[in-house]
Design a protein around this motif. Structure first.
Motif, PDB file in Angstrom:
ATOM      1  N   LEU A 121      16.734  -1.370  -0.821  1.00 46.07           N
ATOM      2  CA  LEU A 121      16.558  -1.006  -2.238  1.00 46.07           C
ATOM      3  C   LEU A 121      17.821  -0.352  -2.784  1.00 46.07           C
TER       4      LEU A 121
ATOM      5  N   LYS B  73      20.414  -1.763  -5.740  1.00 41.42           N
ATOM      6  CA  LYS B  73      20.670  -0.958  -6.938  1.00 41.42           C
ATOM      7  C   LYS B  73      22.103  -0.401  -6.979  1.00 41.42           C
TER       8      LYS B  73
ATOM      9  N   ARG C  62       3.152  -3.662  -5.215  1.00 41.56           N
ATOM     10  CA  ARG C  62       2.785  -2.506  -4.373  1.00 41.56           C
ATOM     11  C   ARG C  62       1.738  -2.888  -3.329  1.00 41.56           C
TER      12      ARG C  62
ATOM     13  N   CYS D  78      11.471   5.093  -2.633  1.00 36.17           N
ATOM     14  CA  CYS D  78      11.697   3.876  -3.431  1.00 36.17           C
ATOM     15  C   CYS D  78      11.241   4.074  -4.875  1.00 36.17           C
ATOM     16  N   GLU D  79      10.078   4.704  -5.064  1.00 38.83           N
ATOM     17  CA  GLU D  79       9.593   4.943  -6.439  1.00 38.83           C
ATOM     18  C   GLU D  79      10.563   5.867  -7.181  1.00 38.83           C
TER      19      GLU D  79
ATOM     20  N   LEU E 180      10.586  -5.364  -4.556  1.00 34.79           N
ATOM     21  CA  LEU E 180      10.436  -4.487  -3.399  1.00 34.79           C
ATOM     22  C   LEU E 180       9.517  -5.098  -2.335  1.00 34.79           C
TER      23      LEU E 180
ATOM     24  N   SER F 274       9.108   6.656   2.720  1.00 37.43           N
ATOM     25  CA  SER F 274       9.852   5.515   2.174  1.00 37.43           C
ATOM     26  C   SER F 274       9.350   5.084   0.799  1.00 37.43           C
ATOM     27  N   GLN F 275       8.026   5.088   0.576  1.00 38.38           N
ATOM     28  CA  GLN F 275       7.557   4.607  -0.714  1.00 38.38           C
ATOM     29  C   GLN F 275       7.855   5.624  -1.821  1.00 38.38           C
TER      30      GLN F 275
ATOM     31  N   GLU G 164      13.530   3.836  -8.206  1.00 35.13           N
ATOM     32  CA  GLU G 164      13.104   2.895  -9.246  1.00 35.13           C
ATOM     33  C   GLU G 164      13.033   3.604 -10.598  1.00 35.13           C
TER      34      GLU G 164
ATOM     35  N   ALA H  23      10.459  -4.911   1.539  1.00 35.34           N
ATOM     36  CA  ALA H  23       9.558  -4.290   2.521  1.00 35.34           C
ATOM     37  C   ALA H  23       9.217  -5.283   3.627  1.00 35.34           C
TER      38      ALA H  23
ATOM     39  N   LYS I 226      13.871  -0.541   4.577  1.00 40.39           N
ATOM     40  CA  LYS I 226      13.343  -0.835   3.230  1.00 40.39           C
ATOM     41  C   LYS I 226      14.114  -0.032   2.188  1.00 40.39           C
ATOM     42  N   VAL I 227      14.279   1.274   2.428  1.00 42.64           N
ATOM     43  CA  VAL I 227      14.997   2.139   1.487  1.00 42.64           C
ATOM     44  C   VAL I 227      16.452   1.681   1.340  1.00 42.64           C
TER      45      VAL I 227
END
Lengths: 222, 222
Positions: B19, B23, B92, B68-69, B161, B64-65, B72, B165, B15-16
């Motif tokens: 992302l 980006k 989310r 990601c935040e 996201l 991971s979250q 972001e 995910a 997931k990371v």
């Protein structure tokens, strides 16, 4: 007015309620027992879990962290995911540590053995699973002690969502008799300070049917 | 340069990476096998889990979250938690649905039976646990089909996201032979579109030692 679907011992609903309390956001409580898997609730949240927050304009907010991030964005004062991007990452790391690791290793087994087995299954708890959960709880409290040796609040100098997430999980474990406070003076002081906040008082006065907490549970001086 | 501690089949690291790929953030991969519980890794992340992202200024990002935040907030273009507060809450919610529910019910049992039992424990997988995980996978794919009947991407009109995910969890389940794509045409189309993105290609070419994926795994046209 927002409606919050929850039950008294849902630690994730407690996290949301503490956040809403700190921000002064009003809400009505709606009792939901997710283990009953009520059709109308599953239509609202296919994951079948509390908390769910429903608002006037047909807004439905699902999952405690999504709900907290929503209110952090829409009601930014006082900030609870506060500071620089790095500080915010540390808050979110700790929130996840309590929501996931501490929940899965300590709070979920306690809820299963001491709440669901009594209320739903009507069977006796597994003493070995309880002992194991309490042993792991002790190592997590050691980590909280260590954090509080280095910081005023869990994530740094100010109160944040990390403290609320931790207190939410610990309070449910404490209600279920899963916390041995001996030897954790630093964490006890920190928890006493949280217990005395106006956002926390209403939660401590609520009771789950059948399951009763130990006498120290709602006392600030314990 | 950022360092990302991960192993090839860690869905949260995927997931990371998706992302960061979207980006355009560069990083070096560092192989970490969390089941070995290496002391230096536990010192970095007491929760003992991948991914961890370490940066130049001594910054360590964990979970991971939270990672990601962080990206972001610090690399907002292109946005991946995009839209109004309500739309961001929906993104989310879906991230949590895949990171928690789909992971716990489908991906974690597949990883345990088909990866950890082969690599670490050297025992045979439990056929019943595998059948159960694949059955639940099917109901989750039904839900993705339903979402994609109503939306172009999982959370709405644009890639977010939530898609990354979901693709991260599904890709690990697919590598481990846990996905039966028959009857899920809408989800298959959506997944093919994700597979063809430059952020996804490097992940699909990597292999876990000993455990091999089915022939369709890395094909965009499958």
């Amino acid at each position: 007015m927002w409606q919050l679907f929850q039950f008294p011992l849902c630690p994730f609903s407690r996290k949301v309620r503490l956040l809403l309390g700190e921000k002064g956001v009003g809400y009505d409580l709606v009792r939901e027992s997710p283990w009953l898997r009520r059709d109308e609730f599953l239509d609202m949240n296919p994951a079948g879990q509390t908390p769910v927050v429903a608002g006037e304009g047909g807004i439905t907010l699902i999952h405690s962290q999504a709900i907290c991030e929503y209110f952090e964005e829409t009601c930014p004062r006082p900030p609870m995911i506060v500071g620089s991007a790095t500080e915010r990452a540390e808050i979110r790391r700790l929130v996840a540590l309590f929501d996931e690791t501490v929940h899965n290793e300590v709070v979920a087994p306690l809820m299963s053995e001491r709440m669901l087995k009594r209320i739903v299954l009507r069977t006796s708890p597994d003493a070995k699973a309880l002992r194991e959960a309490m042993k792991i709880a002790n190592t997590h409290l050691d980590y909280v002690d260590w954090l509080l040796d280095h910081r005023r609040w869990l994530a740094g100098a100010v109160l944040s969502l990390a403290d609320l997430a931790a207190a939410a999980q610990i309070s449910v474990a404490d209600y279920l008799g899963g916390i041995d406070w001996r030897g954790h003076e630093r964490t006890k002081e920190w928890y006493a300070a949280l217990k005395s906040r106006p956002s926390f008082r209403p939660l401590l006065s609520e009771r789950m049917e059948i399951v009763t907490p130990p006498p120290h549970y709602d006392k600030v001086d314990f």
